[in-house]
Design a protein around this motif. Sequence first.
Motif, short mmCIF file in Angstrom:
data_model
loop_
_atom_site.label_atom_id
_atom_site.label_comp_id
_atom_site.label_asym_id
_atom_site.label_seq_id
_atom_site.Cartn_x
_atom_site.Cartn_y
_atom_site.Cartn_z
N GLU A 111 0.84 -1.21 0.00
CA GLU A 111 0.00 0.00 0.00
C GLU A 111 0.87 1.25 0.00
OE1 GLU A 111 -3.01 2.27 3.10
OE2 GLU A 111 -2.83 0.08 3.21
N GLU A 112 1.90 1.27 0.84
CA GLU A 112 2.77 2.43 0.92
C GLU A 112 3.61 2.59 -0.34
OE1 GLU A 112 3.08 4.91 3.07
OE2 GLU A 112 1.40 4.17 4.25
N ALA A 113 3.87 1.50 -1.04
CA ALA A 113 4.63 1.58 -2.29
C ALA A 113 3.84 2.30 -3.37
CB ALA A 113 5.02 0.19 -2.77
N ALA A 114 2.50 2.28 -3.25
CA ALA A 114 1.62 3.03 -4.16
C ALA A 114 1.93 2.77 -5.63
CB ALA A 114 1.71 4.53 -3.86
N GLY A 115 2.08 1.48 -5.97
CA GLY A 115 2.29 1.12 -7.36
C GLY A 115 3.74 1.04 -7.78
N ARG A 116 4.64 1.54 -6.96
CA ARG A 116 6.06 1.41 -7.29
C ARG A 116 6.47 -0.05 -7.17
NH1 ARG A 116 8.37 5.68 -3.14
NH2 ARG A 116 6.38 5.15 -2.13
N PRO A 117 7.37 -0.53 -8.02
CA PRO A 117 7.77 -1.93 -7.95
C PRO A 117 8.61 -2.22 -6.71
CG PRO A 117 9.10 -0.79 -9.58
CD PRO A 117 8.04 0.17 -9.15
N VAL A 118 8.14 -3.12 -5.88
CA VAL A 118 8.91 -3.55 -4.71
C VAL A 118 8.89 -5.07 -4.64
CG1 VAL A 118 8.56 -1.46 -3.33
CG2 VAL A 118 6.89 -3.31 -3.20
N SER A 119 9.95 -5.61 -4.11
CA SER A 119 10.04 -7.04 -3.86
C SER A 119 10.04 -7.25 -2.35
CB SER A 119 11.33 -7.60 -4.47
OG SER A 119 11.55 -8.94 -4.05
N ILE A 120 9.01 -7.94 -1.85
CA ILE A 120 8.85 -8.13 -0.41
C ILE A 120 9.06 -9.60 -0.08
CG2 ILE A 120 7.30 -7.92 1.56
CD1 ILE A 120 5.81 -5.72 -0.09
N ARG A 121 10.06 -9.89 0.72
CA ARG A 121 10.32 -11.25 1.18
C ARG A 121 10.06 -11.31 2.68
NH1 ARG A 121 15.67 -13.04 0.77
NH2 ARG A 121 16.40 -10.89 0.61
N THR A 122 9.27 -12.27 3.11
CA THR A 122 8.94 -12.39 4.52
C THR A 122 9.66 -13.57 5.15
OG1 THR A 122 6.98 -13.73 4.02
CG2 THR A 122 6.67 -11.34 4.18
N HIS A 123 10.03 -13.38 6.41
CA HIS A 123 10.76 -14.41 7.15
C HIS A 123 10.14 -14.53 8.54
CE1 HIS A 123 14.14 -14.08 4.22
NE2 HIS A 123 13.76 -12.81 4.19
N LEU A 124 9.73 -15.72 8.91
CA LEU A 124 9.25 -16.00 10.26
C LEU A 124 10.44 -16.47 11.09
CD1 LEU A 124 6.69 -16.11 12.04
CD2 LEU A 124 6.48 -18.52 11.38
N VAL A 125 10.72 -15.77 12.17
CA VAL A 125 11.89 -16.09 13.00
C VAL A 125 11.55 -17.27 13.90
CG1 VAL A 125 13.59 -15.20 14.62
CG2 VAL A 125 12.56 -13.67 12.93
N ALA A 126 12.08 -18.41 13.58
CA ALA A 126 11.75 -19.65 14.28
C ALA A 126 12.12 -19.56 15.77
CB ALA A 126 12.47 -20.83 13.64
N GLY A 127 11.17 -19.94 16.60
CA GLY A 127 11.41 -20.02 18.04
C GLY A 127 11.38 -18.70 18.77
N ALA A 128 11.25 -17.60 18.06
CA ALA A 128 11.32 -16.29 18.73
C ALA A 128 10.09 -16.02 19.59
CB ALA A 128 11.50 -15.19 17.69
N TRP A 129 8.91 -16.30 19.04
CA TRP A 129 7.69 -15.97 19.79
C TRP A 129 7.59 -16.77 21.08
CZ3 TRP A 129 4.97 -11.85 19.81
CH2 TRP A 129 3.72 -11.82 20.44
N GLU A 130 8.06 -18.01 21.04
CA GLU A 130 8.04 -18.81 22.26
C GLU A 130 8.89 -18.18 23.35
OE1 GLU A 130 6.79 -21.29 18.87
OE2 GLU A 130 8.48 -19.90 19.20
N ARG A 131 10.01 -17.61 22.97
CA ARG A 131 10.85 -16.92 23.95
C ARG A 131 10.17 -15.65 24.45
NH1 ARG A 131 16.19 -18.63 24.37
NH2 ARG A 131 16.75 -20.28 22.91
N PHE A 132 9.50 -14.94 23.56
CA PHE A 132 8.77 -13.73 23.97
C PHE A 132 7.70 -14.09 25.00
CE2 PHE A 132 5.19 -10.80 23.50
CZ PHE A 132 5.82 -9.58 23.67
N GLU A 133 6.93 -15.11 24.72
CA GLU A 133 5.84 -15.50 25.62
C GLU A 133 6.38 -16.01 26.96
OE1 GLU A 133 1.95 -16.71 23.17
OE2 GLU A 133 3.54 -18.22 23.06
N ALA A 134 7.59 -16.56 26.95
CA ALA A 134 8.20 -17.06 28.19
C ALA A 134 8.85 -15.95 29.00
CB ALA A 134 9.23 -18.13 27.86
N GLY A 135 8.86 -14.73 28.45
CA GLY A 135 9.47 -13.61 29.15
C GLY A 135 10.97 -13.51 28.97
N ASP A 136 11.52 -14.27 28.03
CA ASP A 136 12.95 -14.25 27.76
C ASP A 136 13.24 -13.18 26.70
OD1 ASP A 136 15.62 -14.72 27.28
OD2 ASP A 136 15.34 -16.73 26.41
N THR A 137 13.23 -11.94 27.13
CA THR A 137 13.40 -10.83 26.18
C THR A 137 14.75 -10.88 25.49
OG1 THR A 137 11.91 -9.44 27.48
CG2 THR A 137 13.37 -8.33 25.92
#
Length: 218
Positions: A134-160
């Motif tokens: 949406e912010e690119a407003a038609g400009r060509p962009v290449s968006i690659r997404t990465h899910l950081v394995a195991g990170a959310w489990e540490r967040f929920e455990a309070g291991d900042t």
Amino acid sequence: MTDLLLLHTSPVHVPVFEALRDRNHPGAVLRHLVVPELLDQARAEGPESVAPALRGLLLAEAAPPGTPGPPGTPVLVTCSTIGAIAESLAPALGAPVLRVDRPMAAAAVRAGRRIAVLAALGSTLAPTGELLAEEAAGRPVSIRTHLVAGAWERFEAGDTAGYLARVADAADSVTGADVIVLAQASMAGAAGLVTSPVPVLSSPAPGLAAGLALRSAA
């Protein structure tokens, strides 16, 4: 008088935004609303499912009866998963609503065409990708997404520390990108741990500045 209402889905965000206020916007008055169940529902049933509850909540909180000041207190939503839904409710609220990651997304598309998105939570990836497009407003962009394995489990455990370290490691492993976007506000602390020369963007500081500007513009 409240300058900005911040809606969070985790209490960990409160001290982060208070510290940013003290450092960059002394004197600004923030009010924090923490509702973890909104993210729980969005993850289980999809972000659209929280719209009715979110509308009722913000109608009550943005201008609660008997509080001083004009109605329509601006709202900054710090959860990327429900940010788009919250923004869509602005007309019904009669108040500006900003998702915290929008200023970051605007900066990302200005920084380069190849954008890498890191998230610790899968439900954040699609909303962030849509926002960048949406912010690119038609400009060509290449968006690659990465899910950081195991990170959310540490967040929920309070291991900042462990959480941020995993995010930083993931950022350091990114190749072929002009800019790296940390999709969740909770990831911001990882930016200072990254050794990659690729610019790393996070949302809390620019998001808070833009949110407070809404009050000035009103």
